[in-house]
Design a protein around this motif. Structure first.
Motif, short mmCIF file in Angstrom:
data_model
loop_
_atom_site.label_atom_id
_atom_site.label_comp_id
_atom_site.label_asym_id
_atom_site.label_seq_id
_atom_site.Cartn_x
_atom_site.Cartn_y
_atom_site.Cartn_z
N VAL A 83 42.11 41.50 38.55
CA VAL A 83 42.17 42.51 37.70
C VAL A 83 42.53 41.68 36.35
CG1 VAL A 83 43.99 44.18 36.59
CG2 VAL A 83 43.13 44.20 39.21
N GLN A 84 43.10 40.56 36.32
CA GLN A 84 43.40 39.82 34.95
C GLN A 84 42.03 39.13 34.57
OE1 GLN A 84 45.82 36.08 35.76
NE2 GLN A 84 45.18 35.45 33.54
N VAL A 85 41.30 38.95 35.30
CA VAL A 85 39.93 38.43 35.05
C VAL A 85 39.17 39.51 34.25
CG1 VAL A 85 37.71 37.77 35.50
CG2 VAL A 85 39.68 36.54 36.38
N VAL A 86 39.15 40.69 34.87
CA VAL A 86 38.44 41.92 34.25
C VAL A 86 39.03 42.33 33.21
CG1 VAL A 86 37.84 44.28 34.66
CG2 VAL A 86 37.80 42.72 36.55
N LEU A 87 40.44 42.07 32.70
CA LEU A 87 40.95 42.69 31.59
C LEU A 87 40.77 41.74 30.58
CD1 LEU A 87 44.61 43.99 33.17
CD2 LEU A 87 42.52 45.37 32.04
N GLU A 88 40.86 40.57 30.81
CA GLU A 88 40.49 39.44 29.90
C GLU A 88 39.17 39.72 29.36
OE1 GLU A 88 41.76 35.80 31.76
OE2 GLU A 88 43.79 35.99 31.21
N ASP A 89 37.86 39.71 30.27
CA ASP A 89 36.76 39.91 29.92
C ASP A 89 36.05 41.10 29.44
OD1 ASP A 89 36.34 37.25 31.15
OD2 ASP A 89 35.57 37.95 32.81
N TYR A 90 36.93 42.30 29.57
CA TYR A 90 36.23 43.36 28.90
C TYR A 90 36.97 44.17 27.81
CZ TYR A 90 32.81 42.54 32.34
OH TYR A 90 31.71 42.01 33.19
N VAL A 91 38.39 43.95 27.70
CA VAL A 91 39.21 44.70 27.01
C VAL A 91 39.30 43.76 25.81
CG1 VAL A 91 41.49 45.55 26.64
CG2 VAL A 91 40.74 45.84 28.82
N HIS A 92 38.80 44.40 24.68
CA HIS A 92 38.64 43.22 23.44
C HIS A 92 39.87 43.50 22.38
CE1 HIS A 92 35.05 42.07 24.98
NE2 HIS A 92 34.49 43.50 25.24
N GLU A 93 40.61 44.47 22.24
CA GLU A 93 41.64 44.69 21.26
C GLU A 93 42.91 43.94 21.89
OE1 GLU A 93 43.90 48.31 18.95
OE2 GLU A 93 41.73 48.40 19.60
N LYS A 94 43.19 43.14 21.11
CA LYS A 94 44.34 42.18 21.63
C LYS A 94 45.46 43.07 22.08
CE LYS A 94 46.86 38.18 20.24
NZ LYS A 94 46.41 37.09 21.01
N GLY A 95 46.17 43.78 21.30
CA GLY A 95 47.11 44.57 21.72
C GLY A 95 47.23 45.46 23.04
N ILE A 96 46.14 46.05 23.15
CA ILE A 96 45.80 46.90 24.38
C ILE A 96 45.58 45.69 25.49
CG2 ILE A 96 44.06 48.14 25.61
CD1 ILE A 96 43.68 49.56 22.99
N LYS A 97 45.05 44.72 25.23
CA LYS A 97 44.79 43.63 26.37
C LYS A 97 46.06 43.11 26.88
CE LYS A 97 41.54 40.65 25.81
NZ LYS A 97 40.83 39.45 25.62
N VAL A 98 47.12 42.54 25.91
CA VAL A 98 48.43 42.44 26.32
C VAL A 98 49.31 43.17 27.18
CG1 VAL A 98 50.53 41.71 25.30
CG2 VAL A 98 48.63 40.54 24.42
N ALA A 99 48.95 44.58 26.56
CA ALA A 99 49.91 45.65 27.18
C ALA A 99 49.31 45.82 28.62
CB ALA A 99 49.84 46.88 26.45
N ALA A 100 47.98 45.69 28.80
CA ALA A 100 47.38 46.11 30.13
C ALA A 100 47.69 44.91 31.02
CB ALA A 100 45.83 46.20 30.02
N LEU A 101 47.69 43.32 30.62
CA LEU A 101 47.96 42.44 31.35
C LEU A 101 49.51 42.62 31.83
CD1 LEU A 101 46.11 39.82 29.61
CD2 LEU A 101 45.66 40.50 31.85
N VAL A 102 50.56 42.81 31.02
CA VAL A 102 51.87 43.02 31.26
C VAL A 102 51.96 44.12 32.36
CG1 VAL A 102 53.97 43.54 30.46
CG2 VAL A 102 52.63 41.84 29.09
N THR A 103 51.28 45.34 32.12
CA THR A 103 51.40 46.43 33.22
C THR A 103 50.81 45.83 34.37
OG1 THR A 103 51.27 47.97 31.46
CG2 THR A 103 50.87 48.80 33.47
N SER A 104 49.78 45.23 34.42
CA SER A 104 49.06 44.88 35.88
C SER A 104 50.02 43.84 36.55
CB SER A 104 47.95 44.15 35.53
OG SER A 104 47.42 43.62 36.71
N THR A 105 50.60 42.85 35.79
CA THR A 105 51.33 41.77 36.39
C THR A 105 52.71 42.49 37.01
OG1 THR A 105 50.83 40.34 34.89
CG2 THR A 105 52.98 39.81 35.94
N PHE A 106 53.20 43.51 36.34
CA PHE A 106 54.45 44.21 36.62
C PHE A 106 54.17 44.80 37.96
CE2 PHE A 106 57.03 48.08 36.72
CZ PHE A 106 58.19 47.61 36.98
N LEU A 107 53.05 45.63 37.87
CA LEU A 107 52.71 46.47 39.35
C LEU A 107 52.14 45.58 40.27
CD1 LEU A 107 50.68 49.24 37.40
CD2 LEU A 107 52.79 49.41 38.30
N HIS A 108 51.51 44.55 40.05
CA HIS A 108 51.38 43.56 41.31
C HIS A 108 52.66 42.80 41.79
CE1 HIS A 108 47.23 43.98 39.97
NE2 HIS A 108 46.80 43.69 41.17
#
Length: 111
Positions: A83-108
């Motif tokens: 999921v981290q690789v997908v988010l880093e590759d396909y989410v281009h807006e920095k704020g949304i990317k950081v929020a998505a990565l933090v949420t993904s890490t928390f959920l995992h």
């Protein structure tokens, strides 16, 4: 036209070594998941009954709890890396990317 050499254009754009450990861990968890998944599928199919008490007794017996913890841990870690690789590759807006990565890490971690 630029007078800079190809190496000059590349320097300062990050280390090529940083992704190697991520790649290896993802491959190792994938390899570990193969026998663990086969064991789990075989064990579940061969349960005598599927009521709560039988499953609870199966989980608590022998090496089953250790293998189940390994399966869950490898699944969560492999999923988090993917999921981290997908988010880093396909989410281009920095704020949304950081929020998505933090949420993904928390959920995992929660999983």
């Amino acid at each position: 036209m630029s007078l800079r050499s190809p190496i000059g254009r590349v320097l300062g754009r990050g280390s090529t070594k940083s992704g190697v450990s991520h790649w290896w861990v993802q491959r190792l968890t994938a390899v570990a998941l193969v026998p663990l998944t086969v064991w789990f599928a075989f064990a579940v199919v061969h349960l005598p009954t599927s009521d709560h008490e039988a499953v609870r007794a199966w989980v608590a017996s022998g090496i089953n709890p250790v293998l189940l913890l390994l399966l869950i841990g490898a699944l969560a870690w492999h999923s988090a890396l993917g999921v981290q690789v997908v988010l880093e590759d396909y989410v281009h807006e920095k704020g949304i990317k950081v929020a998505a990565l933090v949420t993904s890490t928390f959920l995992h971690v929660l999983a």
